[in-house]
Motif scaffolding. Structure first.
Motif, PDB file in Angstrom:
ATOM      1  N   ALA A  68      50.610  78.675 -76.615  1.00  0.00           N
ATOM      2  CA  ALA A  68      52.031  78.740 -76.252  1.00  0.00           C
ATOM      3  C   ALA A  68      52.772  79.419 -77.392  1.00  0.00           C
ATOM      4  O   ALA A  68      52.279  79.472 -78.528  1.00  0.00           O
ATOM      5  CB  ALA A  68      52.608  77.344 -76.017  1.00  0.00           C
ATOM      6  N   ARG A  69      53.942  79.918 -77.079  1.00  0.00           N
ATOM      7  CA  ARG A  69      54.791  80.494 -78.121  1.00  0.00           C
ATOM      8  C   ARG A  69      56.220  80.042 -77.885  1.00  0.00           C
ATOM      9  O   ARG A  69      56.595  79.668 -76.775  1.00  0.00           O
ATOM     10  CB  ARG A  69      54.685  82.017 -78.170  1.00  0.00           C
ATOM     11  N   VAL A  70      56.995  80.059 -78.958  1.00  0.00           N
ATOM     12  CA  VAL A  70      58.402  79.700 -78.877  1.00  0.00           C
ATOM     13  C   VAL A  70      59.214  80.829 -79.506  1.00  0.00           C
ATOM     14  O   VAL A  70      58.970  81.215 -80.649  1.00  0.00           O
ATOM     15  CB  VAL A  70      58.709  78.363 -79.592  1.00  0.00           C
ATOM     16  N   VAL A  71      60.150  81.341 -78.741  1.00  0.00           N
ATOM     17  CA  VAL A  71      61.114  82.312 -79.238  1.00  0.00           C
ATOM     18  C   VAL A  71      62.302  81.480 -79.716  1.00  0.00           C
ATOM     19  O   VAL A  71      62.868  80.705 -78.943  1.00  0.00           O
ATOM     20  CB  VAL A  71      61.561  83.282 -78.125  1.00  0.00           C
ATOM     21  N   THR A  72      62.651  81.608 -80.989  1.00  0.00           N
ATOM     22  CA  THR A  72      63.687  80.730 -81.536  1.00  0.00           C
ATOM     23  C   THR A  72      64.425  81.378 -82.698  1.00  0.00           C
ATOM     24  O   THR A  72      63.873  82.230 -83.399  1.00  0.00           O
ATOM     25  CB  THR A  72      63.076  79.387 -82.002  1.00  0.00           C
ATOM     26  N   ASP A  73      65.663  80.923 -82.886  1.00  0.00           N
ATOM     27  CA  ASP A  73      66.417  81.304 -84.088  1.00  0.00           C
ATOM     28  C   ASP A  73      66.164  80.297 -85.209  1.00  0.00           C
ATOM     29  O   ASP A  73      66.694  80.428 -86.294  1.00  0.00           O
ATOM     30  CB  ASP A  73      67.911  81.426 -83.786  1.00  0.00           C
ATOM     31  N   TRP A  79      63.030  78.891 -76.840  1.00  0.00           N
ATOM     32  CA  TRP A  79      62.534  79.161 -75.488  1.00  0.00           C
ATOM     33  C   TRP A  79      61.026  79.003 -75.530  1.00  0.00           C
ATOM     34  O   TRP A  79      60.336  79.765 -76.217  1.00  0.00           O
ATOM     35  CB  TRP A  79      62.901  80.586 -75.051  1.00  0.00           C
ATOM     36  N   LEU A  80      60.508  77.989 -74.844  1.00  0.00           N
ATOM     37  CA  LEU A  80      59.069  77.761 -74.774  1.00  0.00           C
ATOM     38  C   LEU A  80      58.501  78.692 -73.714  1.00  0.00           C
ATOM     39  O   LEU A  80      58.948  78.677 -72.561  1.00  0.00           O
ATOM     40  CB  LEU A  80      58.794  76.298 -74.423  1.00  0.00           C
ATOM     41  N   ALA A  81      57.525  79.505 -74.110  1.00  0.00           N
ATOM     42  CA  ALA A  81      57.009  80.536 -73.215  1.00  0.00           C
ATOM     43  C   ALA A  81      55.490  80.622 -73.286  1.00  0.00           C
ATOM     44  O   ALA A  81      54.867  80.185 -74.258  1.00  0.00           O
ATOM     45  CB  ALA A  81      57.616  81.891 -73.599  1.00  0.00           C
ATOM     46  N   ASP A  82      54.930  81.226 -72.273  1.00  0.00           N
ATOM     47  CA  ASP A  82      53.501  81.546 -72.224  1.00  0.00           C
ATOM     48  C   ASP A  82      52.600  80.347 -72.469  1.00  0.00           C
ATOM     49  O   ASP A  82      51.532  80.477 -73.095  1.00  0.00           O
ATOM     50  CB  ASP A  82      53.173  82.673 -73.211  1.00  0.00           C
ATOM     51  N   VAL A  83      52.987  79.184 -71.978  1.00  0.00           N
ATOM     52  CA  VAL A  83      52.134  78.000 -72.123  1.00  0.00           C
ATOM     53  C   VAL A  83      50.947  78.159 -71.177  1.00  0.00           C
ATOM     54  O   VAL A  83      51.116  78.321 -69.971  1.00  0.00           O
ATOM     55  CB  VAL A  83      52.900  76.704 -71.795  1.00  0.00           C
ATOM     56  N   LEU A 115      64.494  75.490 -73.904  1.00  0.00           N
ATOM     57  CA  LEU A 115      64.368  75.729 -72.473  1.00  0.00           C
ATOM     58  C   LEU A 115      62.974  76.249 -72.145  1.00  0.00           C
ATOM     59  O   LEU A 115      62.256  76.742 -73.015  1.00  0.00           O
ATOM     60  CB  LEU A 115      65.393  76.771 -72.018  1.00  0.00           C
ATOM     61  N   LEU A 116      62.639  76.173 -70.881  1.00  0.00           N
ATOM     62  CA  LEU A 116      61.430  76.792 -70.360  1.00  0.00           C
ATOM     63  C   LEU A 116      61.635  77.012 -68.873  1.00  0.00           C
ATOM     64  O   LEU A 116      62.581  76.487 -68.287  1.00  0.00           O
ATOM     65  CB  LEU A 116      60.196  75.927 -70.610  1.00  0.00           C
ATOM     66  N   ALA A 117      60.752  77.780 -68.294  1.00  0.00           N
ATOM     67  CA  ALA A 117      60.748  77.990 -66.847  1.00  0.00           C
ATOM     68  C   ALA A 117      59.327  77.733 -66.352  1.00  0.00           C
ATOM     69  O   ALA A 117      58.364  78.121 -67.004  1.00  0.00           O
ATOM     70  CB  ALA A 117      61.179  79.414 -66.507  1.00  0.00           C
ATOM     71  N   THR A 118      59.225  77.067 -65.214  1.00  0.00           N
ATOM     72  CA  THR A 118      57.914  76.807 -64.623  1.00  0.00           C
ATOM     73  C   THR A 118      58.040  76.739 -63.109  1.00  0.00           C
ATOM     74  O   THR A 118      59.055  76.289 -62.584  1.00  0.00           O
ATOM     75  CB  THR A 118      57.292  75.504 -65.162  1.00  0.00           C
ATOM     76  N   GLU A 119      57.009  77.194 -62.427  1.00  0.00           N
ATOM     77  CA  GLU A 119      56.959  77.067 -60.976  1.00  0.00           C
ATOM     78  C   GLU A 119      56.233  75.798 -60.552  1.00  0.00           C
ATOM     79  O   GLU A 119      56.509  75.255 -59.494  1.00  0.00           O
ATOM     80  CB  GLU A 119      56.233  78.265 -60.342  1.00  0.00           C
ATOM     81  N   ASP A 120      55.296  75.332 -61.396  1.00  0.00           N
ATOM     82  CA  ASP A 120      54.378  74.319 -60.889  1.00  0.00           C
ATOM     83  C   ASP A 120      53.964  73.223 -61.856  1.00  0.00           C
ATOM     84  O   ASP A 120      53.122  72.405 -61.532  1.00  0.00           O
ATOM     85  CB  ASP A 120      53.114  75.011 -60.378  1.00  0.00           C
ATOM     86  N   ALA A 121      54.548  73.177 -63.052  1.00  0.00           N
ATOM     87  CA  ALA A 121      54.076  72.191 -64.037  1.00  0.00           C
ATOM     88  C   ALA A 121      55.192  71.264 -64.504  1.00  0.00           C
ATOM     89  O   ALA A 121      55.167  70.782 -65.635  1.00  0.00           O
ATOM     90  CB  ALA A 121      53.439  72.915 -65.220  1.00  0.00           C
ATOM     91  N   HIS A 122      56.141  70.986 -63.647  1.00  0.00           N
ATOM     92  CA  HIS A 122      57.270  70.138 -64.024  1.00  0.00           C
ATOM     93  C   HIS A 122      56.826  68.791 -64.585  1.00  0.00           C
ATOM     94  O   HIS A 122      57.372  68.301 -65.569  1.00  0.00           O
ATOM     95  CB  HIS A 122      58.197  69.932 -62.818  1.00  0.00           C
ATOM     96  N   GLY A 123      55.823  68.188 -63.969  1.00  0.00           N
ATOM     97  CA  GLY A 123      55.355  66.877 -64.407  1.00  0.00           C
ATOM     98  C   GLY A 123      54.822  66.871 -65.829  1.00  0.00           C
ATOM     99  O   GLY A 123      55.019  65.906 -66.565  1.00  0.00           O
ATOM    100  N   VAL A 124      54.166  67.939 -66.236  1.00  0.00           N
ATOM    101  CA  VAL A 124      53.656  68.046 -67.609  1.00  0.00           C
ATOM    102  C   VAL A 124      54.821  67.986 -68.591  1.00  0.00           C
ATOM    103  O   VAL A 124      54.802  67.241 -69.571  1.00  0.00           O
ATOM    104  CB  VAL A 124      52.862  69.361 -67.803  1.00  0.00           C
ATOM    105  N   TYR A 125      55.846  68.767 -68.323  1.00  0.00           N
ATOM    106  CA  TYR A 125      56.972  68.875 -69.251  1.00  0.00           C
ATOM    107  C   TYR A 125      57.878  67.644 -69.228  1.00  0.00           C
ATOM    108  O   TYR A 125      58.423  67.257 -70.262  1.00  0.00           O
ATOM    109  CB  TYR A 125      57.765  70.151 -68.954  1.00  0.00           C
ATOM    110  N   GLU A 126      58.030  67.032 -68.084  1.00  0.00           N
ATOM    111  CA  GLU A 126      58.854  65.820 -67.987  1.00  0.00           C
ATOM    112  C   GLU A 126      58.309  64.698 -68.867  1.00  0.00           C
ATOM    113  O   GLU A 126      59.081  63.919 -69.420  1.00  0.00           O
ATOM    114  CB  GLU A 126      58.948  65.358 -66.530  1.00  0.00           C
ATOM    115  N   GLY A 129      59.920  64.926 -72.285  1.00  0.00           N
ATOM    116  CA  GLY A 129      61.371  64.983 -72.417  1.00  0.00           C
ATOM    117  C   GLY A 129      62.102  66.124 -71.748  1.00  0.00           C
ATOM    118  O   GLY A 129      63.338  66.145 -71.761  1.00  0.00           O
ATOM    119  N   PHE A 130      61.412  67.083 -71.159  1.00  0.00           N
ATOM    120  CA  PHE A 130      62.117  68.144 -70.442  1.00  0.00           C
ATOM    121  C   PHE A 130      62.663  67.598 -69.130  1.00  0.00           C
ATOM    122  O   PHE A 130      62.084  66.689 -68.538  1.00  0.00           O
ATOM    123  CB  PHE A 130      61.183  69.326 -70.154  1.00  0.00           C
ATOM    124  N   ARG A 131      63.776  68.150 -68.704  1.00  0.00           N
ATOM    125  CA  ARG A 131      64.375  67.760 -67.427  1.00  0.00           C
ATOM    126  C   ARG A 131      65.091  68.966 -66.848  1.00  0.00           C
ATOM    127  O   ARG A 131      65.365  69.932 -67.563  1.00  0.00           O
ATOM    128  CB  ARG A 131      65.339  66.602 -67.622  1.00  0.00           C
TER     129      ARG A 131
END
Length: 145
Positions: A68-73, A79-83, A115-126, A129-131
């Motif tokens: 995974a990678r995080v784009v951040t200041d 932004w959590l990406a490419d997990v 933040l992140l975006a996902t189509e199918d892994a909401h349960g993993v991130y929840e 602490g993601f919501r």
């Protein structure tokens, strides 16, 4: 953090970009990740160079099993990406523990949000602490492609 699930025995987390198996990760993403199918290697390498990079590795062989990678200041936003978790280890808790370790690694920066975006892994991130966005109507996007 005490609420971070443990990685299964035999796996270790690393924030060392030098450990990332770039060939393997590019192969995973460009051939098997719905959001990155066909991503050129050069574009992937530029994205890595501008991000914090993370991996999970088998402790004995050293083989990378997640990325995974995080784009951040490194101050306010990430932004959590490419997990990506290799199919051979999915369902073992690697993904949830991995994302929890990433969150914990970023905690000292004092980010206001990640933040992140996902189509199918909401349960993993929840589980770590993601919501969903409270006010998605406040967010906008500009698509360049």
């Amino acid at each position: 953090m005490s609420d971070t699930p443990a990685l299964p025995d035999g796996y270790e987390f690393s924030a060392d970009t030098a450990r990332v198996d770039v060939d393997r990760v590019h192969g995973w993403l460009s051939a098997d990740a719905y959001w990155a199918i066909g991503r050129p290697r050069e574009k992937h390498e530029r994205a890595m160079a501008s991000s914090l990079n993370f991996g999970v590795y088998e402790t004995v062989s050293g083989e990378q099993v997640a990325y995974a990678r995080v784009v951040t200041d490194q101050a306010l936003f990430g932004w959590l990406a490419d997990v990506y978790v290799d199919p051979s280890v999915r369902g073992k808790g690697v993904g949830t523990a991995f994302v929890g370790r990433i969150r914990d690694h970023l905690k000292p920066y004092g980010l206001r949000r990640m933040l992140l975006a996902t189509e199918d892994a909401h349960g993993v991130y929840e589980k770590v602490g993601f919501r969903p966005l409270d006010r998605p109507d406040q967010w906008m996007i500009n698509l360049f492609e």
